[in-house]
Design a protein around this motif. Sequence first.
Motif, short mmCIF file in Angstrom:
data_model
loop_
_atom_site.label_atom_id
_atom_site.label_comp_id
_atom_site.label_asym_id
_atom_site.label_seq_id
_atom_site.Cartn_x
_atom_site.Cartn_y
_atom_site.Cartn_z
N ARG A 86 41.67 29.91 32.58
CA ARG A 86 41.18 30.70 33.21
C ARG A 86 40.29 31.41 32.80
NH1 ARG A 86 45.43 31.59 36.62
NH2 ARG A 86 44.60 33.88 36.27
N ASP A 87 39.75 31.92 32.01
CA ASP A 87 38.63 32.47 31.42
C ASP A 87 37.67 31.60 31.52
OD1 ASP A 87 40.14 34.84 30.58
OD2 ASP A 87 40.27 34.13 28.26
N ASN B 293 47.27 51.61 32.99
CA ASN B 293 47.83 50.21 33.81
C ASN B 293 48.87 50.77 35.37
OD1 ASN B 293 46.17 48.46 32.53
ND2 ASN B 293 47.50 47.99 30.80
N GLY C 262 44.89 43.93 37.74
CA GLY C 262 44.29 44.63 36.75
C GLY C 262 43.05 45.10 36.46
N ASP C 263 43.20 43.57 36.76
CA ASP C 263 41.12 42.54 35.94
C ASP C 263 39.42 43.29 36.09
OD1 ASP C 263 42.61 41.83 33.84
OD2 ASP C 263 42.67 39.59 35.10
N HIS C 264 40.21 44.58 37.00
CA HIS C 264 38.87 44.79 38.14
C HIS C 264 38.06 46.14 36.91
CE1 HIS C 264 40.24 41.38 40.81
NE2 HIS C 264 40.74 41.71 40.61
N HIS C 265 37.59 45.92 35.97
CA HIS C 265 37.31 47.36 36.01
C HIS C 265 36.52 48.42 36.71
CE1 HIS C 265 39.76 45.02 32.55
NE2 HIS C 265 38.71 44.71 31.95
N ASN D 51 37.94 36.17 39.08
CA ASN D 51 38.54 37.21 38.46
C ASN D 51 37.61 37.60 36.79
OD1 ASN D 51 39.77 38.13 40.28
ND2 ASN D 51 41.39 37.97 39.17
N SER D 52 37.03 36.23 35.99
CA SER D 52 36.85 36.31 34.40
C SER D 52 36.29 37.09 34.74
CB SER D 52 36.42 34.67 34.48
OG SER D 52 37.20 33.82 34.44
N LYS E 20 46.78 51.88 38.38
CA LYS E 20 46.46 50.81 38.74
C LYS E 20 45.92 49.76 40.36
CE LYS E 20 43.68 49.25 34.83
NZ LYS E 20 43.53 47.94 33.55
N GLY F 100 34.32 40.00 35.65
CA GLY F 100 34.61 41.01 36.49
C GLY F 100 34.13 41.30 38.09
#
Length: 283
Positions: free
Chosen positions: A215-216, A24, A12-15, A252-253, A27, A255
């Motif tokens: 996590r971020d 969503n 979900g986070d890989h823009h 991931n944070s 994706k 990208g």
Amino acid sequence: MSTIHIGVCGWGDHHDLYTQGVKNRDKLSVYASHFPIVEVDSSFYAILPQRNYESWVRETPDRFGFVVKPYQAMTGHQRGSAPVDRRELFRQFEESIQPLVEAGKLKALLFQFPPWFDCTRENVQYVKACRQALAAYPFAVEFRQRSWFNVQFRERTLDFLRTIEAAHVLCDEPQVGNGSVPIVVDVAHPARALVRFHGRNHSGWRDPGEGQNWRDVRYLYRYSEEELAEWVPRIQQIADDADEVCILFNNNSGGDAAFNAKQLADMLGVRPSGLNPRQMELF
């Protein structure tokens, strides 16, 4: 010759992978046009209904694979919570993943144990019990407590993983004390080895700072080409000893995971086949 699969944790986070307007729900299908494998992280926070896995099976090509993290109560992450019926938890979890099993898309169950799960007789027995409860499935173990790989325990830990037929998860992560593990280049199970890249954010690994989402901060890191190049001979070494190598990027944070995953694939000459059709080349 060993097969090398490279992917990332979650989809979900890989823009960079998605054009503007991609919903969503679409994706994963788009993700599966770029990578042949993914780690399911949402299963760590809840035992998911079978319909989730059924949907993911439909949205991915035949040769796509999932590495699934079991629910956190199964790996000892919920300290101080009320006692749970572990046998029932394992039964519910096993039931939930059956759509992946039936579709032949379960690459491994990734048992990631917490930083306070140290190398003791009691914890060795618990890992063994987890393996016995899920003996029918490919099983991988990631320790996050350095004691498992201290000089006096390292070879015994690897021998233990071999005995219970569990894959050893190699980790790239900051070396900041007992809550991190060293890079141990060894294959415990000939069928499969796993490598997870967590980034090297030393300052954020243990203390994200006041008011920050851990996590971020913890996984905010982009590997340099030189840092990834360190891993090429290591991966080639484990590929000589395992039929399959699954590599997952967890940084991931910001990208960065998808970018680094593609970068390493180029370095290794990995060209996945059998992906979903790609509508637009973004890299």
